[in-house]
Design a protein around this motif. Structure first.
Motif, short mmCIF file in Angstrom:
data_model
loop_
_atom_site.label_atom_id
_atom_site.label_comp_id
_atom_site.label_asym_id
_atom_site.label_seq_id
_atom_site.Cartn_x
_atom_site.Cartn_y
_atom_site.Cartn_z
N GLY A 91 0.76 -1.18 -0.11
CA GLY A 91 -0.10 0.14 -0.13
C GLY A 91 0.95 1.42 0.10
N VAL A 92 0.54 2.16 -1.02
CA VAL A 92 1.25 3.37 -0.93
C VAL A 92 -0.02 4.61 -0.88
N MET A 93 0.10 5.46 0.04
CA MET A 93 -0.79 6.62 -0.06
C MET A 93 -0.19 8.07 -0.36
N VAL A 94 -0.87 8.85 -1.25
CA VAL A 94 -0.57 10.10 -1.21
C VAL A 94 -1.09 11.00 -0.32
N LEU A 95 -0.33 11.79 0.37
CA LEU A 95 -0.92 12.55 1.38
C LEU A 95 -0.96 14.04 0.64
N ALA A 96 -1.89 14.48 0.69
CA ALA A 96 -2.65 15.83 0.07
C ALA A 96 -2.20 16.95 0.59
N SER A 97 -1.86 16.93 1.76
CA SER A 97 -1.74 18.12 2.62
C SER A 97 -1.16 17.91 4.13
N GLU A 98 -0.75 18.90 4.54
CA GLU A 98 -0.23 18.61 6.11
C GLU A 98 -1.46 18.34 6.88
N THR A 99 -2.56 18.71 6.60
CA THR A 99 -3.86 18.65 7.61
C THR A 99 -4.19 17.02 7.33
N HIS A 100 -4.09 16.81 5.94
CA HIS A 100 -4.33 15.24 5.71
C HIS A 100 -3.49 14.36 6.47
N ALA A 101 -2.42 14.53 6.59
CA ALA A 101 -1.05 13.75 7.04
C ALA A 101 -1.25 13.49 8.55
N ARG A 102 -1.66 14.68 9.17
CA ARG A 102 -1.92 14.99 10.76
C ARG A 102 -2.99 14.13 11.04
N ARG A 103 -4.12 14.36 10.10
CA ARG A 103 -5.37 13.53 10.63
C ARG A 103 -5.20 12.04 10.32
N LEU A 104 -4.79 11.71 9.25
CA LEU A 104 -4.37 10.29 9.09
C LEU A 104 -3.50 9.48 10.27
N ALA A 105 -2.48 10.36 10.73
CA ALA A 105 -1.65 9.86 11.73
C ALA A 105 -2.46 9.74 13.05
N GLY A 106 -3.42 10.49 13.30
CA GLY A 106 -4.27 10.41 14.35
C GLY A 106 -5.24 9.17 14.32
N MET A 107 -5.59 8.98 13.08
CA MET A 107 -6.88 7.80 12.90
C MET A 107 -6.13 6.63 13.04
N ILE A 108 -4.82 6.40 12.45
CA ILE A 108 -3.99 5.22 12.22
C ILE A 108 -2.76 5.45 13.10
N PRO A 109 -2.51 5.27 14.36
CA PRO A 109 -1.22 5.47 15.25
C PRO A 109 0.11 4.67 14.60
N ASP A 110 -0.05 3.28 13.96
CA ASP A 110 0.91 2.72 13.60
C ASP A 110 1.41 2.92 12.21
N ILE A 111 0.83 3.96 11.46
CA ILE A 111 1.19 4.25 9.95
C ILE A 111 2.31 4.80 9.89
N ASP A 112 3.01 5.66 11.03
CA ASP A 112 4.48 6.07 10.81
C ASP A 112 4.75 7.09 9.77
N ILE A 113 3.99 7.90 9.81
CA ILE A 113 4.35 9.09 8.57
C ILE A 113 5.59 10.00 9.10
#
Length: 248
Positions: free
Chosen positions: A172-194
């Motif tokens: 799996g590879v995800m495009v991070l559209a913005s800083e906000t997107h990255a921080r929201r994703l990190a909050g939803m999936i703690p082990d994603i390790d951005i």
């Protein structure tokens, strides 16, 4: 070994398939097939089976994602019947994200979905999702595996070495559209390790997420350890296509 790019489509939340068709038309220049999510991140969307049928009607190959969160056994049997009527025969079974409201309504899980679909038709091709952790025995019986989105090639290679299987595996590879997107994703999936460095770049460079994802796709391909990539371009599918054109 051929390397496949499976692009995820953003499914419509309204009864209008124009945006879906545009994504398919744009990404078909680089994609080998398309994954259609199911009630993406807890929001109601047009049926993944219906959108998969639309992909097939446009000449593409489709994989319909079905989650166990939103359906009981009868609802799942209905989906399999609908898929067979439409000629949709590839599925990715997932447990499903936490719903945005209410509770999970199903006693189904990925194991029981695989068993039920196997009994329904031997012609179905069934996939399962996998985290970067030891692979359960029942998932080894799937026809293919989609590994969770990651930003580390080293972590993917360690997982691949520790979990040998004889079926196709897509990283799996995800495009991070913005800083906000990255921080929201990190909050939803703690082990994603951005990587923090990538989050910082996103604050000043809107293309940083696209460039990082495309570089990651090519690095995974060049590693030779995976059969393909499950790419999640979100709203940046035009930028992704332009960056990957000529590589696939």
């Amino acid at each position: 070994m051929s390397f496949e790019l499976v692009c995820e489509i953003e499914p419509p939340t309204k009864p209008d398939l124009k945006h879906v068709r545009h994504q398919i038309g744009t990404l078909s220049k680089v994609a080998h097939s398309f994954l259609i999510p199911d009630n993406h991140i807890g929001r109601a969307t047009v049926s993944s089976v219906a959108v998969a049928h639309e992909v097939e009607s446009m000449g593409g190959r489709s994989i319909a994602c079905l989650n166990s969160r939103d359906r009981n056994l009868l609802g799942f049997q209905r989906d399999l019947l609908t898929a067979a009527a439409y000629g949709v025969d590839q599925f990715l079974f997932v447990y499903g994200d936490k719903p945005t409201s209410g509770n999970r309504t199903s006693d189904l899980n990925v194991r029981s979905m695989i068993e039920e679909a196997r009994n329904f038709s031997p012609d179905f091709r069934l996939g399962a999702s996998a985290g970067l952790k030891p692979l359960p025995a029942f998932k080894r019986a799937a026809d293919f595996l989609f590994v969770q989105a990651s930003f580390s090639l080293e972590a993917l290679l360690r997982w691949r070495e520790a979990n040998p299987v004889d079926v196709p595996v897509y990283a799996g590879v995800m495009v991070l559209a913005s800083e906000t997107h990255a921080r929201r994703l990190a909050g939803m999936i703690p082990d994603i390790d951005i990587p923090a460095e990538l989050v910082d770049r996103l604050a000043t460079d809107r293309m940083a997420g696209v460039e990082a994802a495309c570089e990651h796709v090519l690095a995974i391909r060049d590693s030779g350890a995976f059969d393909g990539v499950h790419l999640i371009p979100v709203s940046r599918y035009r930028d992704v296509e332009s960056r990957l054109a000529g590589h696939f």
